[in-house]
Motif scaffolding. Structure first.
Motif, short mmCIF file in Angstrom:
data_model
loop_
_atom_site.label_atom_id
_atom_site.label_comp_id
_atom_site.label_asym_id
_atom_site.label_seq_id
_atom_site.Cartn_x
_atom_site.Cartn_y
_atom_site.Cartn_z
N ARG A 15 40.60 26.62 37.45
CA ARG A 15 39.68 27.66 37.93
C ARG A 15 41.10 28.71 38.23
NH1 ARG A 15 37.01 27.67 42.40
NH2 ARG A 15 37.54 25.83 43.16
N LEU A 16 42.06 28.29 38.80
CA LEU A 16 43.00 29.42 39.30
C LEU A 16 43.67 30.00 37.87
CD1 LEU A 16 44.85 30.67 41.53
CD2 LEU A 16 46.19 28.52 41.31
N ARG A 17 44.03 29.20 36.98
CA ARG A 17 44.34 29.70 35.66
C ARG A 17 43.62 30.60 35.01
NH1 ARG A 17 46.79 24.74 32.48
NH2 ARG A 17 44.80 23.99 33.19
N PHE A 18 42.32 30.16 34.98
CA PHE A 18 41.17 30.93 34.51
C PHE A 18 41.23 32.34 34.91
CE2 PHE A 18 36.48 31.59 34.23
CZ PHE A 18 36.63 31.95 32.82
N ALA A 19 41.18 32.32 36.43
CA ALA A 19 40.89 33.72 36.93
C ALA A 19 42.32 34.46 36.88
CB ALA A 19 40.54 33.33 38.59
N ALA A 20 43.49 33.97 36.92
CA ALA A 20 44.65 34.86 36.83
C ALA A 20 44.72 35.37 35.29
CB ALA A 20 45.81 33.74 37.19
N ARG A 21 44.17 34.42 34.44
CA ARG A 21 44.33 35.08 33.04
C ARG A 21 43.35 36.16 32.97
NH1 ARG A 21 43.84 30.99 28.08
NH2 ARG A 21 41.57 31.14 28.85
N GLY A 22 42.36 35.93 33.26
CA GLY A 22 41.21 36.98 33.41
C GLY A 22 41.76 38.29 33.95
N VAL A 23 42.47 38.44 34.97
CA VAL A 23 43.01 39.61 35.51
C VAL A 23 43.87 40.16 34.62
CG1 VAL A 23 44.24 40.55 37.52
CG2 VAL A 23 42.57 38.98 38.08
N LEU A 24 44.89 39.15 33.92
CA LEU A 24 45.88 39.74 33.19
C LEU A 24 45.25 40.32 32.06
CD1 LEU A 24 48.97 39.95 32.41
CD2 LEU A 24 48.82 37.53 31.46
N ILE A 26 42.07 41.71 31.36
CA ILE A 26 41.39 42.75 31.33
C ILE A 26 42.30 43.93 32.03
CG2 ILE A 26 39.49 43.69 32.91
CD1 ILE A 26 38.49 40.87 33.19
N GLY A 27 43.33 43.57 32.53
CA GLY A 27 44.48 44.81 33.11
C GLY A 27 45.06 45.20 31.81
N ALA A 28 45.35 44.36 31.12
CA ALA A 28 46.12 44.66 29.70
C ALA A 28 45.16 45.60 28.88
CB ALA A 28 46.86 43.57 29.29
N GLY A 46 35.48 49.10 27.51
CA GLY A 46 36.84 48.30 26.99
C GLY A 46 36.83 47.22 28.05
N GLY A 47 37.17 47.51 29.27
CA GLY A 47 37.32 46.50 30.35
C GLY A 47 36.08 45.26 30.43
N LEU A 48 34.96 45.73 30.45
CA LEU A 48 33.92 44.96 30.25
C LEU A 48 34.01 44.00 29.10
CD1 LEU A 48 31.13 44.13 31.40
CD2 LEU A 48 30.09 45.69 29.93
N ALA A 49 34.26 44.76 27.81
CA ALA A 49 34.42 43.89 26.53
C ALA A 49 35.63 42.91 26.90
CB ALA A 49 34.70 44.82 25.44
N ALA A 50 36.68 43.04 27.35
CA ALA A 50 37.61 42.02 27.49
C ALA A 50 36.95 41.05 28.52
CB ALA A 50 38.94 43.05 27.96
N LEU A 51 36.52 41.40 29.68
CA LEU A 51 35.96 40.43 30.74
C LEU A 51 34.95 39.43 30.06
CD1 LEU A 51 34.49 41.26 34.15
CD2 LEU A 51 33.16 39.73 32.67
N LEU A 52 34.15 39.93 29.14
CA LEU A 52 33.25 39.02 28.47
C LEU A 52 33.83 38.15 27.36
CD1 LEU A 52 30.34 41.60 27.80
CD2 LEU A 52 30.15 39.73 29.50
N LEU A 265 41.94 46.54 44.11
CA LEU A 265 40.57 46.02 44.52
C LEU A 265 39.75 45.42 43.46
CD1 LEU A 265 39.66 47.90 47.53
CD2 LEU A 265 40.37 45.54 47.52
N ALA A 266 39.89 46.38 42.37
CA ALA A 266 38.93 45.84 41.18
C ALA A 266 39.70 44.66 40.40
CB ALA A 266 38.90 46.99 40.13
N ALA A 267 40.97 44.52 40.53
CA ALA A 267 41.42 43.38 40.06
C ALA A 267 41.18 42.11 40.87
CB ALA A 267 42.95 43.50 39.93
N ALA A 268 41.14 42.31 42.21
CA ALA A 268 40.86 41.31 43.25
C ALA A 268 39.39 40.80 42.91
CB ALA A 268 40.98 41.67 44.66
N CYS A 269 38.45 41.81 42.66
CA CYS A 269 36.97 41.42 42.34
C CYS A 269 36.95 40.67 40.83
CB CYS A 269 36.31 42.64 42.13
SG CYS A 269 35.84 43.75 43.77
N VAL A 270 37.69 40.96 39.84
CA VAL A 270 37.64 40.38 38.63
C VAL A 270 38.18 39.00 38.89
CG1 VAL A 270 38.84 39.94 36.51
CG2 VAL A 270 38.12 42.28 37.28
N PHE A 271 39.30 38.55 39.79
CA PHE A 271 39.47 37.25 39.85
C PHE A 271 38.71 36.42 40.60
CE2 PHE A 271 41.73 34.01 42.78
CZ PHE A 271 42.73 33.82 42.15
#
Length: 496
Positions: A15-24, A26-28, A46-52, A265-271
């Motif tokens: 879960r930690l790797r999943f969340a960290a990669r999600g932030v990375l 989406i941020g990219a 674009g951010g939503l598409a990356a999140l999904l 804070l948005a990055a924290a929420c994504v995590f």
């Protein structure tokens, strides 16, 4: 709830790797959109598409994940085009939206890929309403989606593809075979009817933000199978939204759209969305709600009235889902619960056998993926049993039995994790008694799932050797499971 999020086991730090990669990822994607000259509105989609792309794609193999990721724009861009083209035709727009809802739920019968494509199609239509998309914005939105999915794929399959080294388990498909196909058909009908109710009532509440109600109905149905699961999920969605909005008054409003602190804070929420999704839907919805508030702050439309409206629309959507599952082709809770518990018990045996093979020196034996699969299955058991252990459930006997079952399954998982940790030690040696203990575990699982007699657990002092100690405690937990699983009163939980 706090304990489940922050103390819940995370085998292999998945879960930690999943969340960290999600932030990375989406941020990219957002950075790439900015460098390409795409506007803030385009960067949001674009951010939503990356999140999904990073969140919903759960195929069993890396190759399968790559194929599904490549297909996301194929499913999403035509839907985005339809949503933009129908922006000024409300009747046609609404009917198309309901068709997308039904098709998205129906697609679950084709496994993780169907689920991912259905979610992506729905969310592209939803975000078109969120951003008031028109045909004039389509080129920028297409570019944002394609760039973001490509960037997310580069992060997932190039920069940080941890699945290649240790493949993670695919999201467990609800049991039932042909029965599951019937369930998806029922749920497609339920979701469409519930979304229709939410759409009509949501428009009466607000002609501008009605789509929130439809979105709430949709997400209540995602990853649920039975009537009880849907009811509990609807309650948790409303709770997470209300708490998230309360937190937003303390966090989002003071920022007033300031870019840098909002981005942090948005990055924290994504995590938080990625990290909590597997263990707490309430916490995930809290993070989703706070992220939406931060985005509204960036867009300059965040007001107290808007947040109150979000609560009202979420309640309408949850009510639509509740009415649909109660009165339209309901799927009972206990049948689904029984199947999930049986699968979890079989996975306990598979974990034990793999760990024993590792201790015996069998080349290629690796119990870690099985343990990760067990954690996912136990999450599904908790979701399925949630209606039975809910504080508002008046059936005290079934509630007590369900809590006993959950506690003993957690004991089984704890002993399995301990056994696997011992097996991972290169100095651990094989003991002939391990084979006998593993055979007893196999016999107990087959008896629990097949209706046979449970072998009596041998008492006596706890073994000194770590592997044997974990196996003996696992035997004890399996033996104790027989009583709550086979109690004659009320609906069964599993087995006989």
């Amino acid at each position: 709830m706090l304990k489940r999020v922050f103390v819940s086991p995370d085998p292999g730090r998945a879960r930690l790797r999943f969340a960290a990669r999600g932030v990375l990822g989406i941020g990219a994607a957002v950075v790439v959109c900015g460098l390409a000259g795409i506007s803030l509105v385009g960067a949001v989609i674009g951010g939503l598409a990356a999140l999904l792309a990073l969140f919903t794609v759960t195929d069993a193999t890396v190759r399968g994940q790559a194929v599904t990721t490549a297909l996301l724009p194929v499913a999403g861009l035509p839907v985005l085009t339809a949503a933009a083209a129908l922006h000024d035709l409300p009747v046609a727009r609404d009917l198309t939206f309901l068709a997308v809802v039904g098709a998205g739920v129906y697609a679950r019968r084709w496994g993780p890929r169907g689920h991912s494509l259905g979610v992506f199609a729905f969310m592209t239509f939803f975000v078109a309403q969120f951003l008031h998309a028109t045909t004039g914005r389509l080129p920028e939105m297409f570019a944002a989606v394609l760039l973001s999915v490509a960037t997310a794929a580069a992060v997932r399959f190039g920069l940080w593809c941890y699945e290649r080294r240790r493949p993670g388990p695919a999201a467990p498909v609800p049991p039932g075979g042909g029965g599951f196909a019937r369930i998806t058909t029922r749920q497609a009908v339920q979701a469409t009817a519930g979304a229709g109710f939410a759409l009509v009532v949501g428009q009466l509440v607000s002609g501008e933000r009605w789509y929130w109600a439809v979105g709430a109905t949709w997400w209540v149905f995602v990853n649920t199978t039975s009537r009880g699961e849907t009811l509990v999920r609807g309650f948790r969605r409303v709770l997470g939204t209300v708490v998230g909005i309360g937190l937003g008054f303390l966090v989002a409003f003071p920022l007033a759209g300031s870019v840098l602190p909002t981005a942090v804070l948005a990055a924290a929420c994504v995590f938080g969305i990625f990290y909590t999704a597997a263990v707490s839907y309430t916490w995930m919805m809290l993070c989703v709600t706070l992220l939406a508030e931060l985005l509204y702050g960036l867009l300059g439309v965040l007001t107290p009235g808007l947040l109150a409206l979000r609560v009202a629309e979420t309640g309408v959507g949850a009510l639509g889902a509740v009415l649909a599952v109660l009165f339209l082709l309901p799927v009972t809770t206990h049948a689904v619960t029984d199947a999930w518990i049986q699968r979890a018990l079989r996975c306990v045996h598979a974990c034990t056998a793999e760990a024993a093979a590792r201790l015996a020196g069998t080349e290629g034996a690796d119990p870690a993926p099985r343990v990760a699969e067990l954690e996912q299955l136990l999450g599904r058991v908790r979701l399925s049993v949630a209606p039975l252990v809910h504080p508002l459930n008046p059936m005290y006997g079934r509630k007590l039995r369900a809590r006993q079952v959950l506690g003993l399954l957690d004991d089984c998982a704890r002993e399995v994790r301990g056994l696997v940790a011992v097996a991972a030690d290169p100095e651990a040696s094989h003991d002939a008694r391990l084979a006998a203990a593993c055979w007893r575990v196999e016999t107990a699982v087959e008896a629990l799932t097949g209706g046979g007699d449970i072998p009596a657990h041998a008492g006596g002092p706890r073994a000194v050797e770590p592997a044997l100690a974990h196996l003996h405690d696992l035997e004890r937990a399996l033996a104790e499971l027989a009583a709550p699983l086979r109690a004659p009163s009320g609906s069964k939980l599993v087995g006989a």
